[in-house]
Design a protein around this motif. Sequence first.
Motif, PDB file in Angstrom:
ATOM      1  N   ASN A  31     -35.563   8.991 -48.670  1.00 53.26           N
ATOM      2  CA  ASN A  31     -35.860  10.420 -48.770  1.00 53.26           C
ATOM      3  C   ASN A  31     -37.325  10.639 -48.424  1.00 53.26           C
ATOM      4  O   ASN A  31     -38.199   9.973 -48.973  1.00 53.26           O
ATOM      5  CB  ASN A  31     -35.589  10.927 -50.186  1.00 53.26           C
ATOM      6  N   LEU A  32     -37.575  11.573 -47.523  1.00 54.58           N
ATOM      7  CA  LEU A  32     -38.921  11.887 -47.069  1.00 54.58           C
ATOM      8  C   LEU A  32     -39.192  13.366 -47.343  1.00 54.58           C
ATOM      9  O   LEU A  32     -38.334  14.209 -47.086  1.00 54.58           O
ATOM     10  CB  LEU A  32     -39.055  11.624 -45.568  1.00 54.58           C
ATOM     11  N   ASN A  33     -40.364  13.678 -47.847  1.00 54.31           N
ATOM     12  CA  ASN A  33     -40.755  15.073 -48.073  1.00 54.31           C
ATOM     13  C   ASN A  33     -41.947  15.386 -47.170  1.00 54.31           C
ATOM     14  O   ASN A  33     -43.023  14.825 -47.337  1.00 54.31           O
ATOM     15  CB  ASN A  33     -41.101  15.308 -49.540  1.00 54.31           C
ATOM     16  N   PHE A  34     -41.712  16.263 -46.199  1.00 51.77           N
ATOM     17  CA  PHE A  34     -42.744  16.646 -45.245  1.00 51.77           C
ATOM     18  C   PHE A  34     -43.391  17.947 -45.672  1.00 51.77           C
ATOM     19  O   PHE A  34     -42.747  18.809 -46.274  1.00 51.77           O
ATOM     20  CB  PHE A  34     -42.150  16.831 -43.843  1.00 51.77           C
ATOM     21  N   GLY A  35     -44.663  18.106 -45.341  1.00 56.06           N
ATOM     22  CA  GLY A  35     -45.361  19.338 -45.658  1.00 56.06           C
ATOM     23  C   GLY A  35     -46.626  19.487 -44.843  1.00 56.06           C
ATOM     24  O   GLY A  35     -46.966  18.626 -44.036  1.00 56.06           O
ATOM     25  N   ARG A  36     -47.310  20.601 -45.073  1.00 51.29           N
ATOM     26  CA  ARG A  36     -48.562  20.920 -44.397  1.00 51.29           C
ATOM     27  C   ARG A  36     -49.639  21.141 -45.438  1.00 51.29           C
ATOM     28  O   ARG A  36     -49.371  21.620 -46.529  1.00 51.29           O
ATOM     29  CB  ARG A  36     -48.417  22.214 -43.599  1.00 51.29           C
ATOM     30  N   GLY A  71     -50.830  27.791 -36.912  1.00 52.37           N
ATOM     31  CA  GLY A  71     -49.984  27.459 -35.783  1.00 52.37           C
ATOM     32  C   GLY A  71     -48.783  26.647 -36.232  1.00 52.37           C
ATOM     33  O   GLY A  71     -48.624  26.337 -37.404  1.00 52.37           O
ATOM     34  N   THR A  72     -47.946  26.301 -35.290  1.00 53.92           N
ATOM     35  CA  THR A  72     -46.701  25.588 -35.581  1.00 53.92           C
ATOM     36  C   THR A  72     -46.826  24.123 -35.222  1.00 53.92           C
ATOM     37  O   THR A  72     -47.366  23.777 -34.179  1.00 53.92           O
ATOM     38  CB  THR A  72     -45.534  26.223 -34.800  1.00 53.92           C
ATOM     39  N   VAL A  73     -46.339  23.265 -36.097  1.00 51.13           N
ATOM     40  CA  VAL A  73     -46.287  21.837 -35.838  1.00 51.13           C
ATOM     41  C   VAL A  73     -44.821  21.402 -35.865  1.00 51.13           C
ATOM     42  O   VAL A  73     -44.027  21.937 -36.628  1.00 51.13           O
ATOM     43  CB  VAL A  73     -47.109  21.029 -36.874  1.00 51.13           C
ATOM     44  N   THR A  74     -44.471  20.475 -34.990  1.00 57.27           N
ATOM     45  CA  THR A  74     -43.152  19.869 -35.007  1.00 57.27           C
ATOM     46  C   THR A  74     -43.305  18.417 -35.427  1.00 57.27           C
ATOM     47  O   THR A  74     -44.129  17.688 -34.872  1.00 57.27           O
ATOM     48  CB  THR A  74     -42.479  19.950 -33.623  1.00 57.27           C
ATOM     49  N   LEU A  75     -42.552  18.037 -36.444  1.00 54.27           N
ATOM     50  CA  LEU A  75     -42.556  16.665 -36.944  1.00 54.27           C
ATOM     51  C   LEU A  75     -41.192  16.043 -36.689  1.00 54.27           C
ATOM     52  O   LEU A  75     -40.172  16.728 -36.774  1.00 54.27           O
ATOM     53  CB  LEU A  75     -42.833  16.646 -38.450  1.00 54.27           C
ATOM     54  N   SER A  95     -44.456  26.402 -39.616  1.00 50.48           N
ATOM     55  CA  SER A  95     -45.383  27.376 -39.052  1.00 50.48           C
ATOM     56  C   SER A  95     -46.517  27.762 -39.996  1.00 50.48           C
ATOM     57  O   SER A  95     -47.389  28.517 -39.597  1.00 50.48           O
ATOM     58  CB  SER A  95     -44.624  28.630 -38.628  1.00 50.48           C
ATOM     59  N   ASP A  96     -46.500  27.283 -41.224  1.00 46.44           N
ATOM     60  CA  ASP A  96     -47.612  27.621 -42.119  1.00 46.44           C
ATOM     61  C   ASP A  96     -47.829  26.512 -43.133  1.00 46.44           C
ATOM     62  O   ASP A  96     -47.024  25.599 -43.257  1.00 46.44           O
ATOM     63  CB  ASP A  96     -47.384  28.969 -42.809  1.00 46.44           C
ATOM     64  N   THR A  97     -48.927  26.613 -43.863  1.00 44.83           N
ATOM     65  CA  THR A  97     -49.307  25.540 -44.785  1.00 44.83           C
ATOM     66  C   THR A  97     -48.471  25.504 -46.058  1.00 44.83           C
ATOM     67  O   THR A  97     -48.589  24.568 -46.830  1.00 44.83           O
ATOM     68  CB  THR A  97     -50.790  25.647 -45.182  1.00 44.83           C
ATOM     69  N   THR A  98     -47.644  26.490 -46.276  1.00 42.97           N
ATOM     70  CA  THR A  98     -46.797  26.453 -47.465  1.00 42.97           C
ATOM     71  C   THR A  98     -45.424  25.855 -47.168  1.00 42.97           C
ATOM     72  O   THR A  98     -44.567  25.835 -48.035  1.00 42.97           O
ATOM     73  CB  THR A  98     -46.621  27.870 -48.055  1.00 42.97           C
ATOM     74  N   SER A  99     -45.223  25.383 -45.954  1.00 47.02           N
ATOM     75  CA  SER A  99     -43.934  24.805 -45.590  1.00 47.02           C
ATOM     76  C   SER A  99     -43.769  23.420 -46.197  1.00 47.02           C
ATOM     77  O   SER A  99     -44.702  22.627 -46.231  1.00 47.02           O
ATOM     78  CB  SER A  99     -43.812  24.689 -44.069  1.00 47.02           C
ATOM     79  N   LEU A 143     -45.925  13.323 -44.414  1.00 46.15           N
ATOM     80  CA  LEU A 143     -45.401  13.098 -45.754  1.00 46.15           C
ATOM     81  C   LEU A 143     -46.390  13.647 -46.770  1.00 46.15           C
ATOM     82  O   LEU A 143     -47.587  13.438 -46.652  1.00 46.15           O
ATOM     83  CB  LEU A 143     -45.181  11.606 -45.999  1.00 46.15           C
ATOM     84  N   ILE A 144     -45.865  14.354 -47.748  1.00 47.07           N
ATOM     85  CA  ILE A 144     -46.751  14.979 -48.721  1.00 47.07           C
ATOM     86  C   ILE A 144     -46.076  15.037 -50.097  1.00 47.07           C
ATOM     87  O   ILE A 144     -44.908  15.389 -50.203  1.00 47.07           O
ATOM     88  CB  ILE A 144     -47.161  16.392 -48.252  1.00 47.07           C
TER      89      ILE A 144
END
Length: 124
Positions: free
Chosen positions: A25-30, A35-39, A59-63, A97-98
């Motif tokens: 299980n991986l938890n991705f975040g910003r 701007g938009t990032v694709t991981l 698209s934002d830091t709360t994603s 990962l965050i």
Amino acid sequence: NADTNIASTGIITLLKTGVYIVTLNLNFGRTSGAGTVTLAARLLLNGSPTGFVQGMSMSDTTSARPAQFNIYKKFNANDTLKVQIVRDSSGINNGGLIATATAASGWDDIPAYWVRVHKIDGAV
């Protein structure tokens, strides 16, 4: 345990031949940026891609988005598993990962990742 080894580099080595259930299980975040990032994340078995690529755009830091890999198969002794993660070069250079702290009393924090490995005894 005696059937697996997880190195500090994140490489999982299955030490004995057998049928295993592996869940990652991986938890991705910003954390910053605009701007938009694709991981994207993929699983490597003995250094070669296996399964399908997990991907997301943020698209934002709360994603925050989870991704999961589930593998149920026979492995040979000393087979290795590794997750490879990439950020697109056309977007912003932020995200990955965050871990996330929860504000709810009595709840554990959300880890950046977790791994579970089960060996099915008696299966060959």
